[in-house]
Design an enzyme around this catalytic site. Structure first.
Site, PDB file in Angstrom:
ATOM      1  N   CYS A 236       5.550   6.141  10.413  1.00 47.82           N
ATOM      2  CA  CYS A 236       5.051   6.275   9.044  1.00 47.82           C
ATOM      3  C   CYS A 236       4.793   4.877   8.497  1.00 47.82           C
ATOM      4  CB  CYS A 236       6.055   7.019   8.171  1.00 47.82           C
ATOM      5  SG  CYS A 236       5.525   7.180   6.454  1.00 47.82           S
ATOM      6  N   GLY A 237       3.523   4.475   8.497  1.00 46.20           N
ATOM      7  CA  GLY A 237       3.184   3.141   8.027  1.00 46.20           C
ATOM      8  C   GLY A 237       3.415   2.963   6.543  1.00 46.20           C
ATOM      9  N   HIS A 238       3.013   3.954   5.736  1.00 45.48           N
ATOM     10  CA  HIS A 238       3.212   3.800   4.293  1.00 45.48           C
ATOM     11  C   HIS A 238       4.700   3.778   3.973  1.00 45.48           C
ATOM     12  CE1 HIS A 238       4.204   8.105   3.550  1.00 45.48           C
ATOM     13  NE2 HIS A 238       4.609   7.666   2.367  1.00 45.48           N
TER      14      HIS A 238
ATOM     15  N   GLY B 272      -0.904   4.667   6.982  1.00 43.25           N
ATOM     16  CA  GLY B 272      -0.606   3.422   7.675  1.00 43.25           C
ATOM     17  C   GLY B 272      -0.703   3.511   9.180  1.00 43.25           C
TER      18      GLY B 272
ATOM     19  N   ASP C 193      -2.451  13.053   3.128  1.00 40.04           N
ATOM     20  CA  ASP C 193      -1.959  11.714   2.813  1.00 40.04           C
ATOM     21  C   ASP C 193      -2.772  11.156   1.651  1.00 40.04           C
ATOM     22  OD1 ASP C 193      -1.071   9.027   2.828  1.00 40.04           O
ATOM     23  OD2 ASP C 193      -0.688   9.141   4.976  1.00 40.04           O
TER      24      ASP C 193
END
Length: 337
Positions: free
Chosen positions: A100-102, A267, A262
């Site tokens: 999970c980039g965010h 991300g 999203d």
């Protein structure tokens, strides 16, 4: 006895992230990946975990009336070793995710803003985080004592397959598959007669669900490290915008889990797009992808040697919460509509 769960909430480019850093049930495992498997439970899957004390907390925080179907968050757990500051188990309305980039950006901002990781008033601080797909880094940018942005460095991204035919009720499309901590299928929205806009969201979500289902058993979605990292996690429906002097410019909506949208440009999904663009020769050294979300927020992404990607965005704190469950409340941990 009333149950209380405390959280700190952030948003990264509009996508929520709810952080739980204490008072968790034991999560056995020597690594974050093993702890994620524990959270999923024997016989469960990332999208359909088994019931347990930890998963009750996930459902409490993501379901109504304390959350909503678009909620996202993470449980802070011990790292794999002392090379990282902490580990995290990412979760959403259906279960758990391996990347999970965010969320990594939000966690980096939180770690610095809370004093958990020391940072200068001016300059950068690196926050190393173990996630189920490996070790990632959030470089937190600071100016005059304030966090101004975060750069997420992901695990190496790789292309799995190109131009995979996939049938939907909107027509036949071609999907590009890439792994970037999780597996993403990219499809040009125009191939389905769609544009990436809020007005088109119902059709985009329907297409995302159909594509994810159609590719469920495709061999290119398999990851050599096993089932936890395998299978399509998200479908990226994208469109081209005018290139900028620094590189490509695209807009996307990422539909993940069971139809979750999203709000950010995604991300780890941006990492997947970077790998595909680099293979196409559209993104070279020193160039950035300007990546917009359906809400108009923006990430900037670049690819480094070895397939490593970096994605830069902003993360802001939105509040602190002490969520409670009264033992007499018939709704318990809540519901989803």
């Amino acid at each position: 006895m009333t149950t209380t769960v405390r959280t700190v909430d952030y948003h990264t480019a509009g996508e929520p992230f709810r952080i739980v850093a204490g008072a968790l049930p034991p999560v056995p495992g020597d690594t974050v990946a093993e702890r994620c498997a524990t959270a999923v439970g024997p016989g469960g899957s990332a999208a359909a975990p088994r019931r347990g004390a930890l998963d009750d907390i996930r459902r409490l925080l993501v379901q109504e009336p304390r959350g909503h179907a678009g909620m996202y968050g993470g449980f802070v757990v011990p790292p794999d070793d002392d090379g990282a500051h902490f580990g995290v188990l990412f979760w959403h309305k259906d279960g758990y995710s391996t990347a999970c980039g965010h969320g990594t950006m939000a966690l980096g901002a939180w770690a610095v803003d809370s004093g958990r990781v020391a940072a200068p008033d001016d300059g950068d601080a690196q926050v190393r985080i173990d996630v189920p797909s490996g070790r990632v880094t959030a470089t937190v940018h600071r100016d005059s004592g304030r966090t101004t942005g975060v750069t997420f460095r992901n695990v190496p991204a790789r292309v799995g397959a190109r131009k995979v035919p996939v049938a939907t009720t909107l027509g036949l499309a071609e999907a590009d598959i890439a792994h970037a901590g999780a597996c993403y299928a990219s499809v040009a929205a125009r191939d389905l007669g769609l544009e990436v806009s809020r007005a088109a969201l119902p059709d985009l979500v329907r297409a995302g669900r159909e594509i994810r289902s159609a590719l469920a058993t495709h061999p290119a979605t398999w990851h050599p490290d096993g089932p936890l990292l395998s299978g399509v996690y998200g479908v990226i429906l994208h469109e081209e915008l005018h290139d900028t002097p620094s590189g490509p410019h695209q807009r996307n909506v990422t539909v993940f889990a069971d139809g979750q949208v999203d709000r950010s440009p995604c991300g780890s999904g941006t990492s997947a797009r970077l790998a595909l663009l680099a293979e196409d020769g559209r993104l070279g050294p020193g160039e950035d992808l300007l990546h917009e979300s359906v809400t108009g927020t923006v990430f900037a992404g670049r690819i480094l040697p070895g397939g490593v990607t970096e994605v830069t965005g902003t993360a802001y704190r939105t509040g602190e919460h002490a969520f409670t469950v009264d033992p007499h409340d018939a709704l318990g941990v809540g519901f989803l509509l």
